[in-house]
Motif scaffolding. Structure first.
Motif, PDB file in Angstrom:
ATOM      1  N   PHE A 194      -3.769 -14.883   0.130  1.00 47.63           N
ATOM      2  CA  PHE A 194      -2.643 -15.351   0.935  1.00 47.63           C
ATOM      3  C   PHE A 194      -2.853 -14.976   2.394  1.00 47.63           C
ATOM      4  CE2 PHE A 194      -1.208 -14.466  -3.362  1.00 47.63           C
ATOM      5  CZ  PHE A 194      -0.506 -15.618  -3.694  1.00 47.63           C
ATOM      6  N   GLN A 195      -2.269 -15.776   3.267  1.00 48.82           N
ATOM      7  CA  GLN A 195      -2.395 -15.512   4.702  1.00 48.82           C
ATOM      8  C   GLN A 195      -1.140 -14.806   5.216  1.00 48.82           C
ATOM      9  OE1 GLN A 195      -4.031 -18.840   7.007  1.00 48.82           O
ATOM     10  NE2 GLN A 195      -4.575 -19.862   5.091  1.00 48.82           N
ATOM     11  N   ASP A 196      -0.842 -13.667   4.613  1.00 51.97           N
ATOM     12  CA  ASP A 196       0.364 -12.936   5.009  1.00 51.97           C
ATOM     13  C   ASP A 196       0.043 -11.561   5.563  1.00 51.97           C
ATOM     14  OD1 ASP A 196      -0.526 -11.816   2.639  1.00 51.97           O
ATOM     15  OD2 ASP A 196       1.444 -11.737   1.682  1.00 51.97           O
ATOM     16  N   GLU A 197      -1.178 -11.355   6.021  1.00 59.41           N
ATOM     17  CA  GLU A 197      -1.575 -10.027   6.482  1.00 59.41           C
ATOM     18  C   GLU A 197      -0.782  -9.554   7.697  1.00 59.41           C
ATOM     19  OE1 GLU A 197      -4.840 -12.989   7.840  1.00 59.41           O
ATOM     20  OE2 GLU A 197      -3.594 -12.637   6.067  1.00 59.41           O
ATOM     21  N   ARG A 198      -0.437 -10.480   8.584  1.00 61.19           N
ATOM     22  CA  ARG A 198       0.335 -10.079   9.768  1.00 61.19           C
ATOM     23  C   ARG A 198       1.728  -9.603   9.372  1.00 61.19           C
ATOM     24  NH1 ARG A 198       0.605 -13.882  15.017  1.00 61.19           N
ATOM     25  NH2 ARG A 198      -1.584 -13.232  14.983  1.00 61.19           N
ATOM     26  N   LYS A 199       2.367 -10.311   8.471  1.00 61.67           N
ATOM     27  CA  LYS A 199       3.690  -9.910   8.010  1.00 61.67           C
ATOM     28  C   LYS A 199       3.631  -8.556   7.296  1.00 61.67           C
ATOM     29  CE  LYS A 199       7.672 -11.378   5.257  1.00 61.67           C
ATOM     30  NZ  LYS A 199       7.832 -10.038   4.636  1.00 61.67           N
ATOM     31  N   LEU A 228      -5.484  -6.919   1.566  1.00 61.89           N
ATOM     32  CA  LEU A 228      -4.932  -6.805   0.219  1.00 61.89           C
ATOM     33  C   LEU A 228      -5.700  -7.683  -0.761  1.00 61.89           C
ATOM     34  CD1 LEU A 228      -2.667  -5.136  -0.998  1.00 61.89           C
ATOM     35  CD2 LEU A 228      -1.108  -7.048  -0.628  1.00 61.89           C
ATOM     36  N   ASP A 229      -6.372  -8.704  -0.248  1.00 64.21           N
ATOM     37  CA  ASP A 229      -7.103  -9.639  -1.099  1.00 64.21           C
ATOM     38  C   ASP A 229      -8.621  -9.448  -1.052  1.00 64.21           C
ATOM     39  OD1 ASP A 229      -4.728 -10.912  -1.887  1.00 64.21           O
ATOM     40  OD2 ASP A 229      -4.741 -12.150  -0.076  1.00 64.21           O
ATOM     41  N   ASN A 230      -9.162  -8.983   0.100  1.00 65.02           N
ATOM     42  CA  ASN A 230     -10.624  -8.918   0.214  1.00 65.02           C
ATOM     43  C   ASN A 230     -11.192  -7.503   0.157  1.00 65.02           C
ATOM     44  OD1 ASN A 230     -10.309  -7.770   2.805  1.00 65.02           O
ATOM     45  ND2 ASN A 230     -10.535  -9.744   3.838  1.00 65.02           N
ATOM     46  N   SER A 231     -10.313  -6.508  -0.001  1.00 63.69           N
ATOM     47  CA  SER A 231     -10.759  -5.114  -0.009  1.00 63.69           C
ATOM     48  C   SER A 231     -10.212  -4.395  -1.233  1.00 63.69           C
ATOM     49  CB  SER A 231     -10.299  -4.383   1.261  1.00 63.69           C
ATOM     50  OG  SER A 231     -10.740  -5.059   2.418  1.00 63.69           O
ATOM     51  N   PHE A 243     -11.673   8.417   2.407  1.00 65.84           N
ATOM     52  CA  PHE A 243     -12.324   7.123   2.584  1.00 65.84           C
ATOM     53  C   PHE A 243     -12.035   6.204   1.405  1.00 65.84           C
ATOM     54  CE2 PHE A 243     -15.863   4.171   3.345  1.00 65.84           C
ATOM     55  CZ  PHE A 243     -15.793   4.042   4.722  1.00 65.84           C
ATOM     56  N   SER A 244     -11.526   6.793   0.324  1.00 69.51           N
ATOM     57  CA  SER A 244     -11.128   5.998  -0.841  1.00 69.51           C
ATOM     58  C   SER A 244      -9.981   5.051  -0.519  1.00 69.51           C
ATOM     59  CB  SER A 244     -10.704   6.921  -1.982  1.00 69.51           C
ATOM     60  OG  SER A 244      -9.582   7.698  -1.589  1.00 69.51           O
ATOM     61  N   HIS A 245      -9.212   5.350   0.523  1.00 68.70           N
ATOM     62  CA  HIS A 245      -8.056   4.527   0.913  1.00 68.70           C
ATOM     63  C   HIS A 245      -8.544   3.409   1.849  1.00 68.70           C
ATOM     64  CE1 HIS A 245      -6.152   8.056  -0.721  1.00 68.70           C
ATOM     65  NE2 HIS A 245      -4.943   7.575  -0.516  1.00 68.70           N
ATOM     66  N   HIS A 246      -9.240   2.435   1.271  1.00 65.33           N
ATOM     67  CA  HIS A 246      -9.933   1.473   2.125  1.00 65.33           C
ATOM     68  C   HIS A 246      -9.104   0.229   2.445  1.00 65.33           C
ATOM     69  CE1 HIS A 246     -13.665   0.825   4.188  1.00 65.33           C
ATOM     70  NE2 HIS A 246     -13.631  -0.462   3.860  1.00 65.33           N
ATOM     71  N   VAL A 247      -8.298  -0.235   1.507  1.00 63.12           N
ATOM     72  CA  VAL A 247      -7.349  -1.305   1.838  1.00 63.12           C
ATOM     73  C   VAL A 247      -6.468  -0.838   2.988  1.00 63.12           C
ATOM     74  CG1 VAL A 247      -5.394  -2.659   1.000  1.00 63.12           C
ATOM     75  CG2 VAL A 247      -7.352  -2.254  -0.505  1.00 63.12           C
ATOM     76  N   GLU A 248      -6.020   0.393   2.884  1.00 64.12           N
ATOM     77  CA  GLU A 248      -5.152   0.986   3.905  1.00 64.12           C
ATOM     78  C   GLU A 248      -5.862   1.007   5.261  1.00 64.12           C
ATOM     79  OE1 GLU A 248      -4.303   2.850  -0.143  1.00 64.12           O
ATOM     80  OE2 GLU A 248      -6.016   2.066   0.970  1.00 64.12           O
ATOM     81  N   HIS A 249      -7.140   1.385   5.236  1.00 58.67           N
ATOM     82  CA  HIS A 249      -7.910   1.453   6.481  1.00 58.67           C
ATOM     83  C   HIS A 249      -8.071   0.079   7.113  1.00 58.67           C
ATOM     84  CE1 HIS A 249     -11.063   2.222   9.350  1.00 58.67           C
ATOM     85  NE2 HIS A 249     -11.874   1.397   8.716  1.00 58.67           N
ATOM     86  N   GLU A 282       1.712   0.009  -3.129  1.00 58.84           N
ATOM     87  CA  GLU A 282       1.910   0.067  -4.574  1.00 58.84           C
ATOM     88  C   GLU A 282       3.346  -0.262  -4.952  1.00 58.84           C
ATOM     89  OE1 GLU A 282      -1.380   3.133  -6.346  1.00 58.84           O
ATOM     90  OE2 GLU A 282       0.514   3.996  -5.660  1.00 58.84           O
ATOM     91  N   GLN A 283       4.275   0.159  -4.116  1.00 59.93           N
ATOM     92  CA  GLN A 283       5.689  -0.086  -4.397  1.00 59.93           C
ATOM     93  C   GLN A 283       6.070  -1.544  -4.176  1.00 59.93           C
ATOM     94  OE1 GLN A 283       8.343   2.446  -2.176  1.00 59.93           O
ATOM     95  NE2 GLN A 283      10.182   1.335  -2.807  1.00 59.93           N
ATOM     96  N   HIS A 284       5.548  -2.157  -3.131  1.00 61.41           N
ATOM     97  CA  HIS A 284       5.971  -3.502  -2.752  1.00 61.41           C
ATOM     98  C   HIS A 284       5.036  -4.615  -3.227  1.00 61.41           C
ATOM     99  CE1 HIS A 284       8.245  -0.951   0.074  1.00 61.41           C
ATOM    100  NE2 HIS A 284       9.132  -1.932   0.070  1.00 61.41           N
ATOM    101  N   HIS A 285       3.755  -4.292  -3.452  1.00 58.10           N
ATOM    102  CA  HIS A 285       2.789  -5.324  -3.836  1.00 58.10           C
ATOM    103  C   HIS A 285       1.832  -4.777  -4.889  1.00 58.10           C
ATOM    104  CE1 HIS A 285       4.087  -8.020  -0.592  1.00 58.10           C
ATOM    105  NE2 HIS A 285       4.188  -6.939   0.145  1.00 58.10           N
ATOM    106  N   GLY A 286       2.400  -4.145  -5.901  1.00 54.96           N
ATOM    107  CA  GLY A 286       1.599  -3.493  -6.917  1.00 54.96           C
ATOM    108  C   GLY A 286       0.710  -4.424  -7.708  1.00 54.96           C
ATOM    109  N   ASP A 287       1.094  -5.690  -7.827  1.00 56.36           N
ATOM    110  CA  ASP A 287       0.270  -6.637  -8.579  1.00 56.36           C
ATOM    111  C   ASP A 287      -0.942  -7.103  -7.772  1.00 56.36           C
ATOM    112  OD1 ASP A 287       2.002  -7.896  -6.785  1.00 56.36           O
ATOM    113  OD2 ASP A 287       2.025  -9.767  -7.913  1.00 56.36           O
ATOM    114  N   ARG A 288      -0.900  -6.961  -6.455  1.00 56.67           N
ATOM    115  CA  ARG A 288      -2.011  -7.388  -5.601  1.00 56.67           C
ATOM    116  C   ARG A 288      -2.895  -6.223  -5.160  1.00 56.67           C
ATOM    117  NH1 ARG A 288       0.452 -10.690  -0.732  1.00 56.67           N
ATOM    118  NH2 ARG A 288      -1.760 -10.901  -0.208  1.00 56.67           N
ATOM    119  N   TYR A 289      -2.323  -5.031  -5.082  1.00 59.70           N
ATOM    120  CA  TYR A 289      -3.067  -3.876  -4.575  1.00 59.70           C
ATOM    121  C   TYR A 289      -4.000  -3.334  -5.659  1.00 59.70           C
ATOM    122  CZ  TYR A 289      -4.052   0.821  -2.829  1.00 59.70           C
ATOM    123  OH  TYR A 289      -4.686   1.975  -2.417  1.00 59.70           O
ATOM    124  N   MET A 290      -5.307  -3.250  -5.349  1.00 65.31           N
ATOM    125  CA  MET A 290      -6.294  -2.763  -6.306  1.00 65.31           C
ATOM    126  C   MET A 290      -6.867  -1.427  -5.864  1.00 65.31           C
ATOM    127  SD  MET A 290      -8.693  -5.778  -7.853  1.00 65.31           S
ATOM    128  CE  MET A 290      -9.795  -4.535  -8.518  1.00 65.31           C
TER     129      MET A 290
END
Length: 365
Positions: A17-22, A261-264, A280-286, A305-313
């Motif tokens: 999805f293209q919602d990274e800015r939001k 959230l989709d490519n990392s 460094f394990s927190h790479h989506v976050e980075h 994890e709280q808001h997008h737990g189904d997408r966060y890996m």
């Protein structure tokens, strides 16, 4: 790892999805303001890291210890060099504040031993990789799409080196590949690709020679002990970094936009090692907030994890390494990996999404 090829769409339009800015805007609004403030005090960690590195090398050279003691010290020195590079990675993103001159100083401490000049790292990693993460054949830190190997079949041989190829020597890949890949980017990609326009490549090459010369001097001074002062630390430092870097994106789809959230992918690592490796394990976050200090990354993980737990890996670290060595490395489509030498060998990435999502993890726990 990616050669200089003309960016082109591949067999699907991409994933996600293209919602990274939001997502970024929402996190900035809801998380405490100090989450995104520079943490300059953390530069103090370079002091104990340097003491361990130089103290370990000096002990190996001067103490006359038995080989097994030297081996233990060599592993410690290599681990510390790798950890220091992870901290320098934050410095060069600006997460610890400071002027660019001071950032370069600590960047040299962290990346110099891996033969990567800090200004080169900024251009390669901060600009080109972060700006084009897992997107077609543009990301320099990807084996790219099947199209690339059809255009130049000779490049198929390179994939035999990589985890997932099944060759015996692929199991050595982590121990040298960070430095090797850096040289491939510097000598070939930076010369040919427009994304490196304005970068002083010749200066970076001269600086690379200085890094190599420093290792050579240490090897000469060490004599036979160079196995413990040079070879093993260099291999361990490479392996530590690549054990994270290669799992951060290689098991994720290629995406329609640069959405972390989709490519990392993040990792669930041992809590003690996680601190020693500066989270460094927190790479989506980075990738959402490259200038965020890593000690604040758990806040971003909790929010995602709280808001997008189904997408966060966030896969267990050992599991990610296992998948790395049992799956091919080239993208047949946005969500499929393929072995260009054995094209019948295809791996669908999508089942990993639900299997290792945060929602599944917390339900299982």
């Amino acid at each position: 790892m990616n050669a200089a090829v003309k960016p082109e769409s591949f067999e699907t339009s991409g994933f996600g999805f293209q919602d990274e800015r939001k997502l970024r805007d929402d996190m900035r609004k809801e998380l405490p303001a100090d989450t995104f403030q520079a943490q300059s005090w953390r530069v103090i960690w370079f002091l104990p890291l340097q003491l361990v590195i130089w103290g370990g090398i000096a002990t190996i050279l001067l103490a006359g210890l038995p080989w097994y003691a030297n081996l233990g010290l060599a592993l410690l020195v290599g681990h510390t060099i790798g950890s220091q590079a992870l901290l320098a990675h934050e410095v060069l993103h600006g997460a610890l504040g400071m002027s660019k001159r001071w950032q370069n100083f600590f960047g040299w401490l962290g990346f110099g031993p891996l033969i990567v000049p800090p200004e080169f790292w900024r251009k390669w990693h901060n600009v080109v990789h972060h700006g084009n993460t897992n997107m077609g054949d543009v990301d320099p830190d990807s084996f790219g799409t099947l199209r690339r190997y059809r255009v130049d079949p000779k490049q198929q041989k390179f994939t035999k080196l990589a985890p997932g190829s099944g060759t015996w020597y692929s199991y050595l890949f982590l121990t040298y590949s960070f430095t090797m890949h850096a040289q491939l980017v510097l000598w070939f990609q930076a010369k040919r690709r427009k994304l490196f326009k304005g970068f002083d490549r010749k200066k970076a090459i001269r600086q690379t020679y200085l890094c190599v010369a420093a290792w050579a001097v240490l090897a000469i001074l060490s004599g036979p002990l160079a196995v413990f002062t040079v070879l093993i630390p260099f291999m361990v430092a490479n392996a530590l970094g690549q054990g994270y870097i290669l799992t951060n994106h290689f098991l994720r789809p290629q995406t329609v936009s640069n959405n972390p959230l989709d490519n990392s992918m993040s990792l669930r690592s041992n809590p003690i090692l996680d601190r020693l490796h500066y989270r460094f394990s927190h790479h989506v976050e980075h990738h959402f907030f490259p200038k965020m200090s890593s000690n604040k990354a758990p806040r971003v993980r909790e929010w995602l994890e709280q808001h997008h737990g189904d997408r966060y890996m966030a896969m267990p670290h050992s599991t990610a390494i296992k998948y790395l060595y049992t799956t091919p490395r080239v993208y047949k489509s946005a969500t499929e990996l393929v072995d260009p030498i054995r094209p019948e060998r295809v791996f669908d990435l999508m089942p990993l999404q639900s299997r290792y999502s945060a929602t599944t993890f917390h339900q299982a726990g």
